[in-house]
Structures are given as structure tokens and as C-alpha cells.
Design a protein around this motif. Structure first.
Motif, PDB file in Angstrom:
ATOM      1  N   ASP A  21       0.971  -1.130  -0.056  1.00 39.55           N
ATOM      2  CA  ASP A  21       0.003   0.079   0.000  1.00 39.55           C
ATOM      3  C   ASP A  21       0.750   1.217  -0.001  1.00 39.55           C
ATOM      4  N   ASP A  23       0.876   5.585  -0.042  1.00 39.67           N
ATOM      5  CA  ASP A  23       0.149   6.727   0.255  1.00 39.67           C
ATOM      6  C   ASP A  23       1.186   7.965   0.032  1.00 39.67           C
ATOM      7  N   GLU A  51      -2.938  14.472  -3.438  1.00 36.90           N
ATOM      8  CA  GLU A  51      -3.000  13.002  -2.808  1.00 36.90           C
ATOM      9  C   GLU A  51      -3.155  12.011  -3.748  1.00 36.90           C
ATOM     10  N   SER A  53      -2.794   7.274  -3.689  1.00 36.81           N
ATOM     11  CA  SER A  53      -3.011   6.038  -3.028  1.00 36.81           C
ATOM     12  C   SER A  53      -3.141   5.179  -3.891  1.00 36.81           C
ATOM     13  N   THR A  55      -3.370   0.668  -3.678  1.00 33.39           N
ATOM     14  CA  THR A  55      -2.983  -0.667  -2.968  1.00 33.39           C
ATOM     15  C   THR A  55      -2.803  -1.816  -4.041  1.00 33.39           C
TER      16      THR A  55
END
Length: 140
Positions: A21, A23, A51, A53, A55
Motif C-alpha cells: 500500500d 500513500d 494526494e 493512494s 493498493t
């Protein structure tokens, strides 16, 4: 008297187990104001937030996704600024947010939002080499 305040905040993280993951978050802001009364300033601000992110590595494809967002905002502010602390209230006249999400099962989706809002900053300043540095807490 003229007052300026640039701010930068960056966060990055990577968590690994059976998945990875990622970020990251970057925010920068510029405030500029003029003194209208002793220790009272009126001005403007511009703020950008990015931002990211991601996964990956999960066995279920619905859990593997990526999202990217960018928000740009500008507005007016008024504040009480002393040599050691400041309290600044800001109102964002316009804030635009672009969001893009990608999943293995649903593909890529893009969203655009627009609005307005407020922010309150409380900060403490320490003089170092003729400039001021210090922590600030913001509620947005």
C-alpha cells in the motif's frame, strides 16, 4: 506592514505485508496580507493539495485500486498576527477538486467537485536567522 506565510506539508508511506500500500500527500499554501490595525492583517491565500493512494497485491481485484486527487483553492483571510503567535481565519471563495480512481474491476472513473469553505489556523513562531519558523494547527 506586509505579512507573507508559505507552508509546505509532505507525507509519504509504504506498508508491506502480503500487499503493498502506497500513500503520499503534498500540500502547499501561500498567504499574503497587509496590516490594517496593530496586529490585525487582511489578505488572501492560495492552497494546492495533491494526494495519491495505491493498493496492490491483494487476492481480490476489488481491493487493488489507485486514486489520485488534486484540490486548488483560493480565498480571503483575516488574522491576528504577533511576533510569537498567529490566529488566522480564512474563507475559500472557490475550491475545485479533481479525483480519479482506478480499479481492476471497474476501470477508471473521474470526478470534479467545486465549492467553498473555511479554515482556521493557530500557529506559534520562533525567530531564526531573521525569519520565523514554527508549528501550525489548521482546521479545514
Amino acid at each position: 506592514m506586509f505579512y507573507t506565510s508559505p507552508s509546505v506539508l509532505y507525507y509519504s508511506g509504504l506498508r508491506s505485508r502480503s500487499s503493498k500500500d502506497e500513500d503520499s500527500y503534498l500540500m502547499y499554501e501561500l498567504k499574503a496580507a497587509v496590516r490594517v490595525y496593530p496586529d490585525v492583517y487582511v489578505g488572501a491565500l492560495y492552497q494546492v493539495e495533491n494526494e495519491y493512494s495505491k493498493t496492490s497485491g491483494y487476492s481480490s481485484s476489488s481491493l487493488n485500486n489507485t486514486s489520485k486527487s488534486e484540490r486548488a483553492s483560493y480565498g480571503a483571510n483575516i488574522g491576528f498576527v504577533t511576533p510569537t503567535y498567529h490566529i488566522i481565519a480564512s474563507y475559500f471563495l472557490k475550491s475545485e477538486w479533481d479525483l480519479s480512481t482506478t480499479t481492476e474491476s471497474a476501470g477508471t472513473n473521474s470526478y470534479k467537485y467545486s465549492g467553498s469553505g473555511y479554515q482556521l489556523d493557530l500557529g506559534y513562531k520562533i525567530p531564526i536567522w531573521g525569519m520565523f519558523f514554527g508549528p501550525q494547527v489548521s482546521y479545514k
